[in-house]
Scaffold this active site. Structure first.
Site, PDB file in Angstrom:
ATOM      1  N   ARG A  66      83.795  -6.281  24.381  1.00 48.04           N
ATOM      2  CA  ARG A  66      82.878  -5.952  23.286  1.00 48.04           C
ATOM      3  C   ARG A  66      81.843  -4.889  23.657  1.00 48.04           C
ATOM      4  O   ARG A  66      81.618  -3.939  22.911  1.00 48.04           O
ATOM      5  CB  ARG A  66      82.133  -7.198  22.802  1.00 48.04           C
ATOM      6  CG  ARG A  66      82.881  -8.005  21.790  1.00 48.04           C
ATOM      7  CD  ARG A  66      82.536  -9.449  21.910  1.00 48.04           C
ATOM      8  NE  ARG A  66      83.141  -9.957  23.138  1.00 48.04           N
ATOM      9  CZ  ARG A  66      84.350 -10.510  23.195  1.00 48.04           C
ATOM     10  NH1 ARG A  66      85.037 -10.664  22.106  1.00 48.04           N
ATOM     11  NH2 ARG A  66      84.878 -10.903  24.348  1.00 48.04           N
ATOM     12  N   THR A  67      81.211  -5.066  24.817  1.00 45.52           N
ATOM     13  CA  THR A  67      80.128  -4.135  25.154  1.00 45.52           C
ATOM     14  C   THR A  67      80.701  -2.728  25.337  1.00 45.52           C
ATOM     15  O   THR A  67      80.172  -1.745  24.794  1.00 45.52           O
ATOM     16  CB  THR A  67      79.391  -4.621  26.412  1.00 45.52           C
ATOM     17  OG1 THR A  67      78.997  -5.973  26.207  1.00 45.52           O
ATOM     18  CG2 THR A  67      78.158  -3.780  26.696  1.00 45.52           C
ATOM     19  N   LYS A  95      87.356   6.931  48.154  1.00 43.92           N
ATOM     20  CA  LYS A  95      87.354   7.781  49.364  1.00 43.92           C
ATOM     21  C   LYS A  95      86.080   7.595  50.156  1.00 43.92           C
ATOM     22  O   LYS A  95      85.755   8.393  51.025  1.00 43.92           O
ATOM     23  CB  LYS A  95      87.468   9.256  48.959  1.00 43.92           C
ATOM     24  CG  LYS A  95      88.683   9.601  48.159  1.00 43.92           C
ATOM     25  CD  LYS A  95      88.646  11.124  47.876  1.00 43.92           C
ATOM     26  CE  LYS A  95      89.541  11.498  46.721  1.00 43.92           C
ATOM     27  NZ  LYS A  95      89.191  12.843  46.223  1.00 43.92           N
ATOM     28  N   ARG A 116      77.454  -0.936  33.469  1.00 44.95           N
ATOM     29  CA  ARG A 116      77.530  -2.393  33.722  1.00 44.95           C
ATOM     30  C   ARG A 116      77.894  -2.551  35.199  1.00 44.95           C
ATOM     31  O   ARG A 116      78.859  -1.952  35.688  1.00 44.95           O
ATOM     32  CB  ARG A 116      78.595  -3.028  32.841  1.00 44.95           C
ATOM     33  CG  ARG A 116      78.907  -4.448  33.240  1.00 44.95           C
ATOM     34  CD  ARG A 116      79.761  -5.153  32.212  1.00 44.95           C
ATOM     35  NE  ARG A 116      78.958  -5.545  31.066  1.00 44.95           N
ATOM     36  CZ  ARG A 116      79.367  -6.445  30.155  1.00 44.95           C
ATOM     37  NH1 ARG A 116      80.553  -7.013  30.263  1.00 44.95           N
ATOM     38  NH2 ARG A 116      78.597  -6.779  29.152  1.00 44.95           N
ATOM     39  N   HIS A 149      70.859  -8.371  30.197  1.00 45.02           N
ATOM     40  CA  HIS A 149      71.811  -7.715  29.293  1.00 45.02           C
ATOM     41  C   HIS A 149      71.008  -7.352  28.037  1.00 45.02           C
ATOM     42  O   HIS A 149      71.186  -7.929  26.962  1.00 45.02           O
ATOM     43  CB  HIS A 149      72.932  -8.701  28.974  1.00 45.02           C
ATOM     44  CG  HIS A 149      74.141  -8.089  28.345  1.00 45.02           C
ATOM     45  ND1 HIS A 149      74.204  -6.785  27.892  1.00 45.02           N
ATOM     46  CD2 HIS A 149      75.376  -8.622  28.085  1.00 45.02           C
ATOM     47  CE1 HIS A 149      75.396  -6.560  27.394  1.00 45.02           C
ATOM     48  NE2 HIS A 149      76.127  -7.646  27.498  1.00 45.02           N
TER      49      HIS A 149
END
Ligand code: NCD
Length: 322
Positions: A66-67, A95, A116, A149
């Protein structure tokens, strides 16, 4: 064209604590306005013409449906083009590049980083790093570990605002409150609304942490008695077991969802006009059969997420007059 001055006064969205009640109500009004405009093809074309000169990157180092998708679609609605890094096995982090060097790279190409990340503190490091670069790249916290959040909290707040369930109302949070960043960020927003009372309903080891409780100036209660609280509240906010994070305790990681759930046996103990919210994804803390109950608003809440994020991003780029 209406003028709404949101005055969020910030080009970043890092924590719920950065918003005042006025900011929140203005953001709700801007969201309403945008939804209204988006109801026609001409309106959608107009919204798309607002920020076609901007680019965003979605840097998601944790799972998301959803986010991620609501941010991606919110950008698209405003004409912002997006790119993403979700799987670092395909990026130069593979790397040995540091995450901060990855961020510096993103900021060379884009005007907005939506991030996130599993580490609660990393958002602050990124914010400092971008400030030092002073190239004006904006930053949105789309989930910082189990800590915060804020954009989820903004859309939850908006959903409650739409139902007139803020001032003087009673809100119950149910489930794994210990590790729910959504609950933590929303509690901090509701702390700005006078007369609200929060009930934190969970088995003891899953209770909300003290760092949040210490910041609350409003009335609240901690309990494991879901049966007693449900008939009293206006909003029930359910969350799942967040077992992707360690519990800091020995023994099993389990909440009895026969008890800590909304199901056909307890749904009618709720007030007629109470609403049920959930940030989603759910497991079995809300039975599927509840979806058709008039109190179930979590799918609407999910859609609100996209529109609130349109409003937030528009505001961040100085578009508060729509
Ligand atoms: C929440 C999250 O990621 O914290 N989901 C979301 O953003 N809609 C809640 C969860 O994952 O349980």
């Amino acid at each position: 064209m209406k003028t709404i001055n949101t005055n969020l006064q910030s080009t970043n969205c890092i924590t719920s604590n950065q918003y005042t009640l006025d900011n929140l109500l203005n953001l709700c009004k801007l969201t309403d306005n945008i939804k209204n405009i988006a109801s026609t093809k001409e309106g959608l074309q107009y919204l798309k013409s607002l920020l076609p000169h901007k680019r965003a990157i979605l840097y998601f180092k944790q799972a998301s449906t959803r986010t991620f998708l609501s941010f991606q679609n919110a950008c698209s609605i405003l004409g912002i083009s997006t790119s993403d890094v979700r799987d670092t096995s395909t990026s130069s982090e593979m790397k040995g590049e540091t995450e901060l060097d990855a961020i510096k790279t993103f900021s060379q190409y884009t005007d907005l980083i939506i991030m996130r990340h599993p580490d609660s503190e990393f958002i602050y490091e990124v914010s400092d790093c971008l400030n030092n670069l002073s190239n004006n790249t904006r930053l949105i916290n789309a989930g910082s570990g189990s800590n915060e959040h804020p954009t989820q909290a903004l859309l939850d707040f908006y959903t409650m605002y739409k139902y007139g369930l803020l001032e003087g109302k009673k809100i119950a949070f149910v489930g794994d409150l210990f590790r729910s960043r959504a609950v933590r960020s929303l509690a901090l927003l509701l702390n700005k609304v006078s007369g609200t009372k929060l009930y934190f309903i969970a088995p003891e080891k899953y209770q909300i942490k003290n760092d949040i409780l210490q910041q609350l100036n409003i009335d609240y209660e901690l309990t494991d008695n879901i049966e007693k609280v449900l008939p009293e509240v206006d909003v029930v906010y359910m969350v799942r077991l967040q077992d992707e994070y360690k519990g800091f305790w020995n023994g099993e990681d389990f909440i009895d969802t026969k008890r800590y759930s909304i199901n056909k046996n307890n749904i009618n103990t709720l007030k007629e006009n109470a609403i049920i919210l959930h940030p989603l994804p759910r497991r079995n803390e809300i039975s599927i059969e509840i979806d058709k109950n008039h109190r179930a608003k979590y799918w609407e809440q999910c859609q609100n997420g996209m529109w609130v994020r349109v409003a937030l991003i528009a505001d961040m780029f100085g578009i508060d007059k729509i």
